[in-house]
Motif scaffolding. Sequence first.
Motif, PDB file in Angstrom:
ATOM      1  N   LEU A  13     -18.590  32.696 -42.990  1.00 41.53           N
ATOM      2  CA  LEU A  13     -19.679  31.829 -43.435  1.00 41.53           C
ATOM      3  C   LEU A  13     -19.139  30.687 -44.299  1.00 41.53           C
ATOM      4  O   LEU A  13     -18.242  30.889 -45.113  1.00 41.53           O
ATOM      5  CB  LEU A  13     -20.712  32.634 -44.221  1.00 41.53           C
ATOM      6  CG  LEU A  13     -21.507  33.681 -43.434  1.00 41.53           C
ATOM      7  CD1 LEU A  13     -22.378  34.497 -44.376  1.00 41.53           C
ATOM      8  CD2 LEU A  13     -22.353  33.020 -42.350  1.00 41.53           C
ATOM      9  N   TYR A  14     -19.666  29.498 -44.125  1.00 40.51           N
ATOM     10  CA  TYR A  14     -19.297  28.366 -44.963  1.00 40.51           C
ATOM     11  C   TYR A  14     -20.498  27.419 -45.083  1.00 40.51           C
ATOM     12  O   TYR A  14     -21.415  27.450 -44.258  1.00 40.51           O
ATOM     13  CB  TYR A  14     -18.078  27.619 -44.407  1.00 40.51           C
ATOM     14  CG  TYR A  14     -18.305  26.943 -43.077  1.00 40.51           C
ATOM     15  CD1 TYR A  14     -18.678  25.604 -43.003  1.00 40.51           C
ATOM     16  CD2 TYR A  14     -18.149  27.649 -41.878  1.00 40.51           C
ATOM     17  CE1 TYR A  14     -18.882  24.988 -41.779  1.00 40.51           C
ATOM     18  CE2 TYR A  14     -18.349  27.050 -40.665  1.00 40.51           C
ATOM     19  CZ  TYR A  14     -18.716  25.711 -40.616  1.00 40.51           C
ATOM     20  OH  TYR A  14     -18.929  25.097 -39.408  1.00 40.51           O
ATOM     21  N   VAL A  15     -20.485  26.578 -46.131  1.00 41.05           N
ATOM     22  CA  VAL A  15     -21.600  25.674 -46.432  1.00 41.05           C
ATOM     23  C   VAL A  15     -21.092  24.231 -46.439  1.00 41.05           C
ATOM     24  O   VAL A  15     -20.036  23.939 -47.020  1.00 41.05           O
ATOM     25  CB  VAL A  15     -22.240  26.003 -47.795  1.00 41.05           C
ATOM     26  CG1 VAL A  15     -23.338  24.992 -48.132  1.00 41.05           C
ATOM     27  CG2 VAL A  15     -22.806  27.415 -47.791  1.00 41.05           C
ATOM     28  N   VAL A  16     -21.823  23.359 -45.815  1.00 38.42           N
ATOM     29  CA  VAL A  16     -21.561  21.911 -45.845  1.00 38.42           C
ATOM     30  C   VAL A  16     -22.737  21.255 -46.569  1.00 38.42           C
ATOM     31  O   VAL A  16     -23.884  21.385 -46.136  1.00 38.42           O
ATOM     32  CB  VAL A  16     -21.418  21.329 -44.424  1.00 38.42           C
ATOM     33  CG1 VAL A  16     -21.210  19.819 -44.485  1.00 38.42           C
ATOM     34  CG2 VAL A  16     -20.285  22.002 -43.675  1.00 38.42           C
ATOM     35  N   ASN A  17     -22.459  20.575 -47.698  1.00 35.06           N
ATOM     36  CA  ASN A  17     -23.555  19.913 -48.428  1.00 35.06           C
ATOM     37  C   ASN A  17     -23.751  18.479 -47.961  1.00 35.06           C
ATOM     38  O   ASN A  17     -23.006  17.972 -47.100  1.00 35.06           O
ATOM     39  CB  ASN A  17     -23.322  19.996 -49.937  1.00 35.06           C
ATOM     40  CG  ASN A  17     -22.072  19.242 -50.364  1.00 35.06           C
ATOM     41  OD1 ASN A  17     -21.781  18.159 -49.858  1.00 35.06           O
ATOM     42  ND2 ASN A  17     -21.304  19.814 -51.293  1.00 35.06           N
ATOM     43  N   GLU A  18     -24.753  17.830 -48.552  1.00 33.56           N
ATOM     44  CA  GLU A  18     -25.135  16.484 -48.085  1.00 33.56           C
ATOM     45  C   GLU A  18     -24.069  15.430 -48.345  1.00 33.56           C
ATOM     46  O   GLU A  18     -24.092  14.355 -47.734  1.00 33.56           O
ATOM     47  CB  GLU A  18     -26.446  16.058 -48.760  1.00 33.56           C
ATOM     48  CG  GLU A  18     -27.663  16.894 -48.391  1.00 33.56           C
ATOM     49  CD  GLU A  18     -27.733  18.178 -49.190  1.00 33.56           C
ATOM     50  OE1 GLU A  18     -26.805  18.417 -50.000  1.00 33.56           O
ATOM     51  OE2 GLU A  18     -28.691  18.947 -49.013  1.00 33.56           O
ATOM     52  N   LYS A  19     -23.161  15.687 -49.258  1.00 32.91           N
ATOM     53  CA  LYS A  19     -22.137  14.696 -49.621  1.00 32.91           C
ATOM     54  C   LYS A  19     -20.877  14.839 -48.797  1.00 32.91           C
ATOM     55  O   LYS A  19     -19.889  14.140 -49.056  1.00 32.91           O
ATOM     56  CB  LYS A  19     -21.775  14.840 -51.106  1.00 32.91           C
ATOM     57  CG  LYS A  19     -22.940  14.621 -52.051  1.00 32.91           C
ATOM     58  CD  LYS A  19     -22.503  14.822 -53.487  1.00 32.91           C
ATOM     59  CE  LYS A  19     -23.673  14.647 -54.452  1.00 32.91           C
ATOM     60  NZ  LYS A  19     -23.252  14.875 -55.860  1.00 32.91           N
ATOM     61  N   GLU A  20     -20.881  15.735 -47.816  1.00 37.98           N
ATOM     62  CA  GLU A  20     -19.662  16.033 -47.079  1.00 37.98           C
ATOM     63  C   GLU A  20     -19.851  15.857 -45.577  1.00 37.98           C
ATOM     64  O   GLU A  20     -20.958  15.944 -45.052  1.00 37.98           O
ATOM     65  CB  GLU A  20     -19.214  17.480 -47.357  1.00 37.98           C
ATOM     66  CG  GLU A  20     -18.843  17.757 -48.793  1.00 37.98           C
ATOM     67  CD  GLU A  20     -18.527  19.213 -49.038  1.00 37.98           C
ATOM     68  OE1 GLU A  20     -17.724  19.493 -49.944  1.00 37.98           O
ATOM     69  OE2 GLU A  20     -19.092  20.089 -48.322  1.00 37.98           O
TER      70      GLU A  20
END
Length: 289
Positions: free
Chosen positions: A23-30
Amino acid sequence: MSPKAMIGIIIAGVLLLVASQGLYVVNEKERAIKLQFGEVVGDDIQPGLHWKTPFVQNVKKFDARVLTLDTNPSRYLTSGKKYVIVDSFAKWRIKDVKAYYRATSGNRFEASNLLSNLLNKGLRDEFASRTLHEVVSGERDELMTKMTQLLNENTQEELGVEVLDVRVKAIDLPDDLSNSVYNRMSAEREREAREQRSQGKELAEGIQADADRQKTVIEAEAYRDAERIRGEGDAEAARIYASAYSKDPEFYSFTRSLKAYQETFKENDVILLQPDSDFFRYLKDSKGQ
């Protein structure tokens, strides 16, 4: 602890390890890219929670915000064979993550170097096609707009980068050219100053001549009016004297004689005249006979 409980704990630990690796997360700034054994298998990853195959796939993240490339001042040659020192900067951001990764391996420093080279090349070509006056003032906005468009086309194709704006912070002249330009500007200002002084002197002479003419006219008109008034006064005085004399000639003659005595003896205490002179007739006889 029973064997079943131990096995359950082991399975739960393995699942937790797999989940933590997958699992991994990509935020709005990336912006993110998924790799499998070094090959790109996912390049349009939206912000949010995602899954990757543990130990087989890995994810690289990059800054998706608008970034600033601040270049060092560079020397460019204009079409008039004059050198200028230009300090510029560019605003950019990642447009195509896959192309960006292939061109720079995800190294932002490498991306800045490649973008700086493209920017310098574009500025060199644009300055070489324009004169010093055009790049300093005449076509500066047009130059920046065209430069942004051309650089954006090249960087999107080669680097996967979108250039939003290119601006010139300062355009300076080399010391030797600055002195030459300063001397030429000083000579031009001196010429304009001489021209202005000459025009001012000519205007001042015209104003002075007009003032002298008006002065002459005013004095002549004043003298004319004064003489006319004086003549009218003398005529009125003569008329009054004549009228008074005609009313009592003897009294008028007597007062004139008294005034003559007063004026004569005021400055002279000795006077030589014949005793029978008409000057003394009122001293001899009050009736002047």
